[in-house]
Design a protein around this motif. Structure first.
Motif, PDB file in Angstrom:
ATOM      1  N   HIS A 243       0.834  -1.207   0.000  1.00  0.00           N
ATOM      2  CA  HIS A 243       0.000   0.000   0.000  1.00  0.00           C
ATOM      3  C   HIS A 243       0.866   1.254   0.000  1.00  0.00           C
ATOM      4  CE1 HIS A 243      -3.588  -2.297   0.401  1.00  0.00           C
ATOM      5  NE2 HIS A 243      -3.394  -2.668   1.657  1.00  0.00           N
ATOM      6  N   ALA A 244       1.890   1.255   0.850  1.00  0.00           N
ATOM      7  CA  ALA A 244       2.743   2.435   0.955  1.00  0.00           C
ATOM      8  C   ALA A 244       3.484   2.704  -0.347  1.00  0.00           C
ATOM      9  CB  ALA A 244       3.729   2.262   2.107  1.00  0.00           C
ATOM     10  N   LEU A 245       4.067   1.661  -0.940  1.00  0.00           N
ATOM     11  CA  LEU A 245       4.823   1.851  -2.177  1.00  0.00           C
ATOM     12  C   LEU A 245       3.926   2.312  -3.317  1.00  0.00           C
ATOM     13  CD1 LEU A 245       7.259  -1.213  -2.082  1.00  0.00           C
ATOM     14  CD2 LEU A 245       7.762   1.172  -1.565  1.00  0.00           C
ATOM     15  N   ASN A 246       2.695   1.830  -3.363  1.00  0.00           N
ATOM     16  CA  ASN A 246       1.756   2.305  -4.379  1.00  0.00           C
ATOM     17  C   ASN A 246       1.539   3.810  -4.260  1.00  0.00           C
ATOM     18  OD1 ASN A 246       1.479  -0.328  -5.258  1.00  0.00           O
ATOM     19  ND2 ASN A 246      -0.463  -0.675  -4.195  1.00  0.00           N
ATOM     20  N   ALA A 247       1.412   4.283  -3.008  1.00  0.00           N
ATOM     21  CA  ALA A 247       1.203   5.721  -2.787  1.00  0.00           C
ATOM     22  C   ALA A 247       2.475   6.512  -3.076  1.00  0.00           C
ATOM     23  CB  ALA A 247       0.736   5.965  -1.358  1.00  0.00           C
ATOM     24  N   TYR A 248       3.632   6.006  -2.622  1.00  0.00           N
ATOM     25  CA  TYR A 248       4.891   6.723  -2.865  1.00  0.00           C
ATOM     26  C   TYR A 248       5.114   6.929  -4.360  1.00  0.00           C
ATOM     27  CZ  TYR A 248       6.231   5.170   1.905  1.00  0.00           C
ATOM     28  OH  TYR A 248       6.282   4.924   3.248  1.00  0.00           O
ATOM     29  N   ALA A 249       5.080   5.815  -5.099  1.00  0.00           N
ATOM     30  CA  ALA A 249       5.382   5.885  -6.531  1.00  0.00           C
ATOM     31  C   ALA A 249       4.313   6.667  -7.291  1.00  0.00           C
ATOM     32  CB  ALA A 249       5.512   4.470  -7.096  1.00  0.00           C
ATOM     33  N   GLY A 250       3.065   6.502  -6.874  1.00  0.00           N
ATOM     34  CA  GLY A 250       1.976   7.163  -7.585  1.00  0.00           C
ATOM     35  C   GLY A 250       1.942   8.667  -7.419  1.00  0.00           C
ATOM     36  N   MET A 251       2.532   9.173  -6.339  1.00  0.00           N
ATOM     37  CA  MET A 251       2.486  10.611  -6.064  1.00  0.00           C
ATOM     38  C   MET A 251       3.821  11.320  -6.282  1.00  0.00           C
ATOM     39  SD  MET A 251      -0.551  11.666  -5.165  1.00  0.00           S
ATOM     40  CE  MET A 251      -0.172  13.236  -4.391  1.00  0.00           C
ATOM     41  N   MET A 252       4.864  10.597  -6.654  1.00  0.00           N
ATOM     42  CA  MET A 252       6.200  11.192  -6.670  1.00  0.00           C
ATOM     43  C   MET A 252       6.288  12.414  -7.572  1.00  0.00           C
ATOM     44  SD  MET A 252       9.035  11.008  -5.153  1.00  0.00           S
ATOM     45  CE  MET A 252       8.873   9.410  -4.375  1.00  0.00           C
ATOM     46  N   ASP A 253       5.617  12.388  -8.708  1.00  0.00           N
ATOM     47  CA  ASP A 253       5.689  13.523  -9.635  1.00  0.00           C
ATOM     48  C   ASP A 253       4.958  14.758  -9.112  1.00  0.00           C
ATOM     49  OD1 ASP A 253       7.182  12.031 -11.384  1.00  0.00           O
ATOM     50  OD2 ASP A 253       5.469  11.410 -12.610  1.00  0.00           O
ATOM     51  N   ASP A 254       4.179  14.597  -8.063  1.00  0.00           N
ATOM     52  CA  ASP A 254       3.412  15.730  -7.528  1.00  0.00           C
ATOM     53  C   ASP A 254       4.175  16.515  -6.467  1.00  0.00           C
ATOM     54  OD1 ASP A 254       0.302  15.411  -8.452  1.00  0.00           O
ATOM     55  OD2 ASP A 254       1.287  13.467  -8.282  1.00  0.00           O
ATOM     56  N   TRP A 255       5.299  15.977  -6.002  1.00  0.00           N
ATOM     57  CA  TRP A 255       6.027  16.635  -4.924  1.00  0.00           C
ATOM     58  C   TRP A 255       7.122  17.549  -5.471  1.00  0.00           C
ATOM     59  CZ3 TRP A 255       2.471  15.687  -1.912  1.00  0.00           C
ATOM     60  CH2 TRP A 255       2.000  14.425  -1.590  1.00  0.00           C
ATOM     61  N   GLU A 256       7.345  18.625  -4.771  1.00  0.00           N
ATOM     62  CA  GLU A 256       8.428  19.534  -5.117  1.00  0.00           C
ATOM     63  C   GLU A 256       9.685  19.142  -4.359  1.00  0.00           C
ATOM     64  OE1 GLU A 256       6.989  23.369  -4.086  1.00  0.00           O
ATOM     65  OE2 GLU A 256       5.460  23.420  -5.666  1.00  0.00           O
ATOM     66  N   ASP A 257      10.823  19.692  -4.764  1.00  0.00           N
ATOM     67  CA  ASP A 257      12.061  19.447  -4.037  1.00  0.00           C
ATOM     68  C   ASP A 257      12.044  20.206  -2.712  1.00  0.00           C
ATOM     69  OD1 ASP A 257      13.092  17.833  -6.060  1.00  0.00           O
ATOM     70  OD2 ASP A 257      13.932  19.551  -7.136  1.00  0.00           O
TER      71      ASP A 257
END
Length: 726
Positions: free
Chosen positions: A692-706
């Motif tokens: 569950h966690a990895l699905n959320a991490y990978a699925g949202m990565m492009d939405d986060w800023e540095d």
């Protein structure tokens, strides 16, 4: 006023004095709490701390105006509060002294109430005389009003001036390094660096040079615990009376080395990690603080606030830094993309380790203490892990994942029943040592297997996966009750087949999602019809009971509720009825309100009310990601709320993930790294939590800023040191 009348009213004057004392105590506690407990938020969020003092003042004013009414009201409130506190303290096994400590805050209310009732009795007898007195004789009552207000107010004003001065030391000198320490991280780093230096110097037989920053005088109480190869090899304790912190740390370190269970040399010391625990000094107000922490929310259905043993400040050494520890858990206060990227990579490697090399199925959990994955492979967890690895491939294109598809898919296909009684269903688990497949067929196992089989079909074009998914869907259509609810399972018991007739929202949601996706892939109406009956049942449940739902297995909880919203979203994609859309948006929005946002408690902040594990909270992170996308698609307001909720729960999950920093108590730490443990009490790894966690991490990565995405504040170091030094 003659002496007789004065004697009759002395009870009222004493009652006023007692109430002024109690209210003043509460006023002092309130100011102290606003400085000491309310540091993490704006000043106006701290105002509730004033409530007990305001209640005390209100009771006092009622006593002055109506002695008997105020007296009885005070007796009831004070008696109830005293009885509850005493019961709580006695059941916690505390001493009589500790119980007596809280009596001034509540027990005196009962005494004041009794005195006020007596005063009211005498006043009732002399009412006619009271009414005939000249106006100037009423000044004593006005004076009592003034005193009732002025005394607690004066105490509050003085406390608001003095308490911050004692709790926030800002300057230091060469004899006291308090003012040289900027924050908690610097303090922790200095301490662990000094402890290691003291240990090295002791083994080398040379004196240790003290650091100016740690030359802080106080009455210190602390422990030094040494971990080596996952076990405790030595513990040193020290109480320093009017002693510098550096001296106390050195003595405790030397004690730990001398009491070590095994002889440690300088080379062994390189593998030792030091855990430093400093203890707070209890005050007169400690019991009140503890008891009041019992009152808010009870968000986990039992309170963890009342815990005297937790009154400590702990940190563990890692690469020259001191990492904050609470309840044995290394705390993560700051979140950024790099931390998520690290956990995606380490989590992926853990999932590879969770595979059986011969059967190519996956295990459910990993016992970190025994270094043991268990004796059986689980179909549903295998399907979930394959599904997650495919999502990770979309993110990082790790070729090992594509190479594993034939064997992983082969395990899933092999777990599908070919027997006439259960044709198309999936066995729950498989025992490699005996080759036995468990004769248990949960509908959830079939549903989640369908998720993965459809994904495999879309990626490979291999129709075998689609046909297997259809067989599973066909079996699911036979497992529906007339009211639309799915039987939970079909299990063999002896010569009989037993159906699970209790309702599971989790299983029903999984089936609704699976059949909706299967309908998209095939267009076959039997899948739609079965799915629609579940959707109608969900809609009726929300209409009757609201969005926070439970079932025959669980009381109302966010995980089951999230499955209802998530499954209805899958169904909405094949049947765009506005009623379903409204339920999805309404219920997912209400889920946001169930998340814990208390910045002062990093142990729980970001997790959900009644979601006790990383599996449940990981699932909620995944659901919030999908709802965030859906919110954007629908063009409605408030989408950022989902994004913020995802960040909060990701921080909490990463805090409950094995890493190099927090595996100091494991004998085989490298095998656990990347795994997510159940919660901070139960440290075994659950593979579904990780999926569950990895699905959320990978699925949202492009939405986060540095840069820093989320940061939890820590109590100012001045407050911490003031409490620690005594």
């Amino acid at each position: 006023m003659n002496r007789s009348k004065f004697n009759h009213r002395v009870a009222g004057y004493i009652a006023l004095g007692v109430m002024a004392l109690v209210t003043s105590l509460w006023a002092f506690w309130a100011v102290r709490a606003m400085v000491y407990q309310g540091w993490w938020d704006a000043w106006y969020f701290r105002l509730p701390y004033l409530a007990p003092a305001i209640v005390g003042l209100g009771l006092t004013l009622i006593m002055v105006a109506r002695p008997r009414v105020g007296g009885w009201l005070t007796i009831v409130i004070g008696g109830a509060l005293t009885a509850w506190w005493c019961y709580t303290l006695v059941t916690a096994g505390l001493s009589l002294t500790e119980i007596l400590n809280i009596l001034p805050f509540s027990g005196l209310l009962v005494i004041a109430g009794v005195l006020s009732v007596v005063d009211g009795h005498y006043r009732q007898r002399s009412r006619s005389e009271e009414e005939s007195m000249p106006a100037k004789q009423h000044l004593p009552r006005k004076l009592r009003y003034a005193l009732a207000i002025a005394i607690p107010l004066l105490v509050a004003i003085i406390a608001s001036i003095l308490i911050p001065l004692t709790l926030f030391p800002e300057t230091g000198n060469q004899q006291d390094g308090t003012g040289l320490i900027r924050d908690g991280d610097q303090f922790r780093n200095l301490c662990v660096q000094f402890v290691r230096t003291a240990a090295e110097d002791h083994l080398a037989g040379q004196p240790t040079q003290y650091r100016t920053e740690l030359e802080i005088m106080g009455n210190w109480e602390l422990d030094i615990t040494m971990y080596h190869q996952g076990g405790i090899v030595g513990v040193g304790s020290r109480k320093g009376e009017d002693e510098t912190l550096s001296s106390t740390l050195e003595e405790a370190t030397v004690s730990a080395l001398e009491e070590a269970q095994q002889e440690l040399g300088e080379e062994d010391l390189e593998g030792v990690r030091f855990l430093v625990t400093l203890y707070y000094h209890p005050t007169f107000f400690t019991q009140v603080d503890n008891l009041f922490l019992l009152i808010p929310h009870f968000e986990y259905d039992y309170s963890r606030s009342f815990c005297l043993d937790a009154r400590s400040f702990s940190f563990v050494e890692y690469e020259g830094e001191g990492k904050e520890v609470m309840e044995g858990l290394v705390i993560i206060r700051s979140l950024d993309k790099q931390l998520m990227l690290r956990d995606i990579e380490q989590g992926k490697e853990f999932l590879f380790r969770a595979m059986d090399e011969d059967e190519h199925g996956f295990y459910k959990k990993y016992d970190t203490e025994r270094d043991y994955f268990g004796s059986r492979l689980h179909t549903v967890y295998s399907a979930s892990i394959i599904y997650t690895l495919l999502k990770i491939y979309d993110f990082d294109e790790d070729e090992r994942i594509l190479e594993g598809i034939p064997e992983w898919g082969g395990f899933l296909l092999a777990m599908q029943s070919k027997d006439e009684e259960t044709h198309g269903a999936f066995h729950y688990s498989y025992y490699p040592s005996s080759g036995r497949k468990e004769k248990s067929f949960p509908v959830g196992t079939a549903a989640l297997s369908i998720f993965t089989l459809l994904d495999l079909y879309e990626r490979t074009g291999n129709s075998t996966y689609l046909e297997s998914a259809k067989l599973g869907g066909d079996w699911l259509t036979t497992m529906q009750r007339p009211d639309g609810v799915m039987y939970a399972h079909k299990n063999q018991s002896g010569d009989q087949w037993v159906y699970g007739d209790r309702e599971s929202l989790l299983y029903n949601g999984q089936v609704l999602s699976a059949l909706s996706r299967l309908y998209v892939a095939t267009g076959e109406t039997r899948y739609f019809d079965t799915a629609e009956r579940i959707a109608q049942h969900f809609s009726a449940s929300v209409e009757e009971d609201g969005c926070f739902l439970g079932d025959d297995y669980r009381w109302p909880n966010p995980i089951s509720s999230a499955w209802v919203a998530m499954a209805l979203l899958d169904f909405y994609r094949i049947h765009q009825d506005d009623d379903y859309r409204n339920i999805i948006l309404k219920c997912s929005g209400e889920l946001l309100e169930k998340q814990r946002k208390d910045l002062s408690n990093p142990l729980y902040s970001g997790s959900w009310y009644r979601a006790y594990s990383t599996s449940g909270n990981g699932w909620l992170a995944e659901v919030m990601m999908v709802m965030y996308r859906f919110c954007q698609e629908q063009g409605v307001d408030g989408c950022d709320g989902y994004k913020e909720a995802i960040l909060r729960v990701i921080r909490w999950i990463i805090q409950n993930t094995y890493s190099e920093e927090n595996t100091f108590f494991l004998k085989e730490p490298e095998k656990a790294i990347g795994g997510i443990f159940w919660n901070f009490e139960d440290r075994y790894v659950r593979t579904d939590s990780l999926c569950h966690a990895l699905n959320a991490y990978a699925g949202m990565m492009d939405d986060w800023e540095d840069g820093t995405l989320l940061s939890l504040p820590e109590q100012p170091i001045g407050v911490i040191l003031s409490r620690l030094r005594g």
